[in-house]
Design an enzyme around this catalytic site. Structure first.
Site, PDB file in Angstrom:
ATOM      1  CG  ASN A 191      -1.861  -1.194   1.206  1.00 37.17           C
ATOM      2  OD1 ASN A 191      -2.352  -1.591   0.143  1.00 37.17           O
ATOM      3  ND2 ASN A 191      -2.039  -1.791   2.362  1.00 37.17           N
ATOM      4  NE  ARG A 192       3.150   2.263  -5.076  1.00 40.67           N
ATOM      5  CZ  ARG A 192       3.213   0.982  -5.472  1.00 40.67           C
ATOM      6  NH1 ARG A 192       3.422   0.013  -4.610  1.00 40.67           N
ATOM      7  NH2 ARG A 192       3.089   0.664  -6.744  1.00 40.67           N
ATOM      8  CG  LEU A 193       1.317   3.090   4.318  1.00 39.37           C
ATOM      9  CD1 LEU A 193       0.521   2.724   5.565  1.00 39.37           C
ATOM     10  CD2 LEU A 193       1.677   4.570   4.364  1.00 39.37           C
TER      11      LEU A 193
END
Ligand SMILES: Cc1cc2nc3c(=O)[nH]c(=O)nc-3n(C[C@H](O)[C@H](O)[C@H](O)COP(=O)(O)O)c2cc1C
Length: 214
Positions: A191-193
Site C-alpha cells: 500500500n505504498r507505506l
C-alpha cells in the site's frame, strides 16, 4: 505511445523496523548487502550509482562497482581525470545509491569523498587481470575518441610494450573513499507505506535515527 501507468507492483518481501536495526548504518548496510548476496539471485549487488555535481552545474549519475566498505566508508575505483573525477575535484559532495530490486530495497548515501592512499590503489590495481590494467592505461576516460579501432590499436600496442612486464598503475587511476554523512534505507511495503529510516551523522560521531514518511 509508451503509457506505463499500469506498471504497478506490491512490495511485500520484508520490513524495516526501529526495533530491529543497529545504531550504525554501516552495520545495517552490511546486513542488507549480504542478504541481497544470499537471496538476490544473479543481482550485481556491488553495482551502485554515483552522483556528482558537474562543472556545468548539472548533476550526473553513473554506475560503478563498490570494491570495499568498512566503518570508514565506501571505496570504488576510477579514472581521476574522468568527468566524475573533475566534478569531484570541484565539489567533493557526492551521493551513492543502490537499488536491490530482488529485495525491494534502496539505500541512498550522501557523503564527502576523498582519494585513498596511493599504496592502497597500487595494491588493488595489481590484483586486477592484465587486460583490465591495460584498459585503464589505454582509456582517457570520458574523452572523445575518433573510433573504436583507435582504442583497439592502442591496446594492441600496449600489449606488446608490456609483454612479460609488471604493468604499473597510471597515476590518474585509483580509488575514492566516500565517508557517509547521511544514509537512508528504503524497504518497499504494501500500500505504498514503505519503510524509510535515515541515519544522520552527529558531531559526537553517533548517528541520529529517524523515520521518514514514504
Ligand atoms: C555495471 C557497471 C559497472 C561499472 N563499474 C565502473 C567502475 O568501477 N569504475 C568506473 O570508472 N566506471 C565504471 N563503469 C562505467 C561508468 O558507469 C562510467 O561510464 C564511467 O566511469 C565514466 O563516467 P564519467 O564520464 O561520468 O566519469 C561501470 C558501468 C557499469 C554499467
Amino acid at each position: 505511445m509508451n503509457d506505463l501507468s499500469n506498471y504497478r507492483k506490491s512490495y511485500e518481501k520484508s520490513e524495516l523496523l526501529e526495533s530491529n536495526i543497529p545504531e550504525d548504518p554501516i552495520n545495517l548496510f552490511n546486513r542488507w548487502f549480504h542478504e541481497t548476496e544470499d537471496f538476490g539471485g544473479s543481482e550485481e549487488v556491488n553495482a551502485m550509482t554515483v552522483s556528482t555535481i558537474g562543472l556545468d552545474g548539472f548533476p550526473k549519475a553513473r554506475v560503478v562497482l563498490l570494491k570495499k566498505f568498512t566503518e570508514e566508508g565506501f571505496i570504488f575505483y576510477t579514472n581521476y581525470n574522468s568527468e566524475k573525477g573533475q566534478a569531484i575535484a570541484n565539489n567533493p559532495r557526492v551521493c551513492l545509491s543502490f537499488f536491490w530490486h530482488s529485495m525491494e530495497r534502496q539505500v541512498i548515501i550522501k557523503g564527502t569523498i576523498q582519494k585513498i592512499e596511493e599504496s592502497q590503489s597500487d595494491n588493488y590495481f595489481q590484483s586486477r587481470p592484465d587486460g583490465s590494467k591495460l584498459g585503464a592505461i589505454v582509456s582517457n576516460q570520458s574523452e572523445v575518441v575518433p573510433s573504436r579501432a583507435y582504442l583497439e590499436e592502442n591496446l594492441s600496442q600496449l600489449e606488446k610494450d608490456y609483454e612479460n612486464m609488471v604493468i604499473p598503475r597510471p597515476k590518474h587511476w585509483g580509488g575514492y573513499l566516500v565517508v557517509p554523512v547521511e544514509v537512508e534505507f528504503w524497504q518497499g511495503r504494501p500500500n505504498r507505506l514503505h519503510d524509510r529510516i535515515r541515519y544522520k551523522a552527529q558531531e559526537d560521531y553517533s548517528w541520529k535515527i529517524e523515520r521518514l514518511s514514504p
